[in-house]
Design an enzyme around this catalytic site. Structure first.
Site, short mmCIF file in Angstrom:
data_model
loop_
_atom_site.label_atom_id
_atom_site.label_comp_id
_atom_site.label_asym_id
_atom_site.label_seq_id
_atom_site.Cartn_x
_atom_site.Cartn_y
_atom_site.Cartn_z
N GLU A 106 2.56 11.77 13.22
CA GLU A 106 3.53 10.70 13.04
C GLU A 106 2.81 9.36 12.94
O GLU A 106 1.64 9.22 13.30
CB GLU A 106 4.52 10.71 14.22
CG GLU A 106 5.65 9.70 14.15
CD GLU A 106 6.54 9.89 12.93
OE1 GLU A 106 6.15 9.38 11.85
OE2 GLU A 106 7.61 10.51 13.05
N HIS A 148 9.48 19.11 13.44
CA HIS A 148 9.41 19.83 14.70
C HIS A 148 10.79 19.99 15.33
O HIS A 148 11.77 19.34 14.92
CB HIS A 148 8.49 19.09 15.67
CG HIS A 148 8.95 17.67 15.95
ND1 HIS A 148 9.98 17.38 16.82
CD2 HIS A 148 8.53 16.48 15.46
CE1 HIS A 148 10.18 16.08 16.86
NE2 HIS A 148 9.30 15.49 16.04
#
Length: 204
Positions: free
Chosen positions: A76, A3
């Site tokens: 994550e 990201h």
């Protein structure tokens, strides 16, 4: 790809599964990688459902004309009580537990509903294999996180989980991974030619 940048990346703060949005730099990075990827053809666009990945994927989708398919499996690692702390704070408040995470002890579970490195690896390896099985012969995009990409690289290269990382994971860096009849291989890693700045290399 990873990201775009967040303020927590800049502040060296552990994000984990907390839903942190992109900052202004991150939005520019996402737009830049979207323009870069729009020059190729893609069959699907996937993203972790956390905001920083989803926002990056939405910028890419706007450029490539793809709907973003959300995949929580590509989140994550869960860092439990470490989440929201800077790494310095984590070392000070949880010296033994965080030291185990820093030395990449694969079975250490961060306190407070954390996730071990081995469990995270199993989650990512399974998700990656599933996508490859669903999209045989196709080209897909996946927007995810630094810790996830660390494990993708190790999975493809068959590296131990506890070895020191020998590769970079910059924000919006493009990583090209292939699975074919010969197995898995990396053809490109950490490509940031679309950025004026290489971005930050952080895992969390």
């Amino acid at each position: 790809m990873r990201h775009g940048e967040t303020d927590w990346n800049v502040g060296d703060r552990i994000q984990g599964n907390l839903d942190i949005e992109l900052n202004a730099v991150g939005l520019k990075q996402a737009a830049a990688v979207g323009r870069r990827l729009a020059t190729d053809s893609w069959d699907a666009l996937y993203s972790s459902d956390l905001a920083r990945a989803r926002q990056t994927a939405e910028c890419i989708g706007a450029a490539t004309n793809h709907e973003v398919r959300l995949l929580p499996a590509f989140r994550e690692r869960r860092y439990g009580l470490f989440e929201g702390l800077t790494r310095t704070q984590a070392r000070e408040r949880f010296p033994l537990e965080y030291a185990a995470v820093e030395r990449r002890d694969s079975e250490t579970v961060p306190p407070g509903d954390g996730e071990s490195l081995s469990a995270h690896f199993a989650r990512i390896a399974a998700a990656l294999q599933t996508l490859a099985d669903v999209h045989v012969g196709q080209r897909i995009l996946v927007v995810t996180h630094g810790g996830v990409l660390d494990l993708v690289n190790r999975f493809v290269r068959r590296l131990p989980l506890d070895t020191r990382r020998d590769f970079l994971i910059p924000n919006t860096g493009i990583n090209r991974v292939v699975r074919d009849v010969d197995g898995w291989r990396i053809t490109e890693w950490g490509d940031v030619r679309h950025l004026a700045d290489a971005g930050r290399d952080e895992l969390m």
